[in-house]
Design a protein around this motif. Structure first.
Motif, PDB file in Angstrom:
ATOM      1  N   ASP A 187      53.309 156.213  -5.663  1.00 54.51           N
ATOM      2  CA  ASP A 187      52.250 155.238  -5.956  1.00 54.51           C
ATOM      3  C   ASP A 187      51.439 154.839  -4.723  1.00 54.51           C
ATOM      4  O   ASP A 187      50.847 153.759  -4.702  1.00 54.51           O
ATOM      5  N   HIS A 216      47.028 152.446   0.007  1.00 50.87           N
ATOM      6  CA  HIS A 216      46.985 151.447  -1.059  1.00 50.87           C
ATOM      7  C   HIS A 216      47.501 152.080  -2.346  1.00 50.87           C
ATOM      8  O   HIS A 216      47.733 153.280  -2.416  1.00 50.87           O
ATOM      9  N   ARG A 275      48.834 150.898  -6.732  1.00 51.57           N
ATOM     10  CA  ARG A 275      49.536 149.950  -7.592  1.00 51.57           C
ATOM     11  C   ARG A 275      51.038 150.160  -7.393  1.00 51.57           C
ATOM     12  O   ARG A 275      51.569 151.230  -7.635  1.00 51.57           O
TER      13      ARG A 275
END
Length: 125
Positions: free
Chosen positions: A54, A102, A104
């Motif tokens: 992720d 970055h 989620r």
């Protein structure tokens, strides 16, 4: 960490990336000259592959902001609130900090150019 082919890595020219890094917008966002110089000389990926679960790299190379950036920043007064992927903190980071990844549920990797630290930030760190 994820594996990628060497051919996917774009290495900077000898003098840095030049205008391909939007230094003006980075200054408006409060990043200092050390951060801008660092981003000018980092390698970047041609294709965005997850580098951890992720977790995607932030592609500063070629990232250009429109001219209304200064107005938006004047209203928001916070890099983390204006464009959250660039800084995972709720409060405004020091000018010598920059986030490299970055996503989620990601592990955000940050560089603190003043202290010389590279460290992870996220749910599990």
């Amino acid at each position: 960490m994820g594996y990628m082919e060497d051919s996917n890595i774009q290495r900077p020219p000898r003098g840095g990336w030049g205008d391909q890094i939007d230094a003006k917008s980075l200054r408006i966002m409060g990043r200092n000259e050390t951060v801008i110089d660092l981003l000018q000389h980092l390698p970047y990926l041609q294709k965005d592959y997850p580098i951890m679960p992720d977790t995607e790299p932030i592609q500063y190379l070629g990232m250009m902001w429109d001219d209304s950036l200064a107005d938006k920043m004047a209203v928001n007064k916070s890099l983390s609130k204006f464009y959250p992927p660039l800084m995972p903190f709720d409060e405004e980071p020091e000018s010598g900090m920059i986030c490299l990844t970055h996503g989620r549920g990601s592990t955000d990797w940050l560089i603190d150019t003043k202290k010389g630290y590279v460290y992870p930030c996220g749910t599990y760190w």
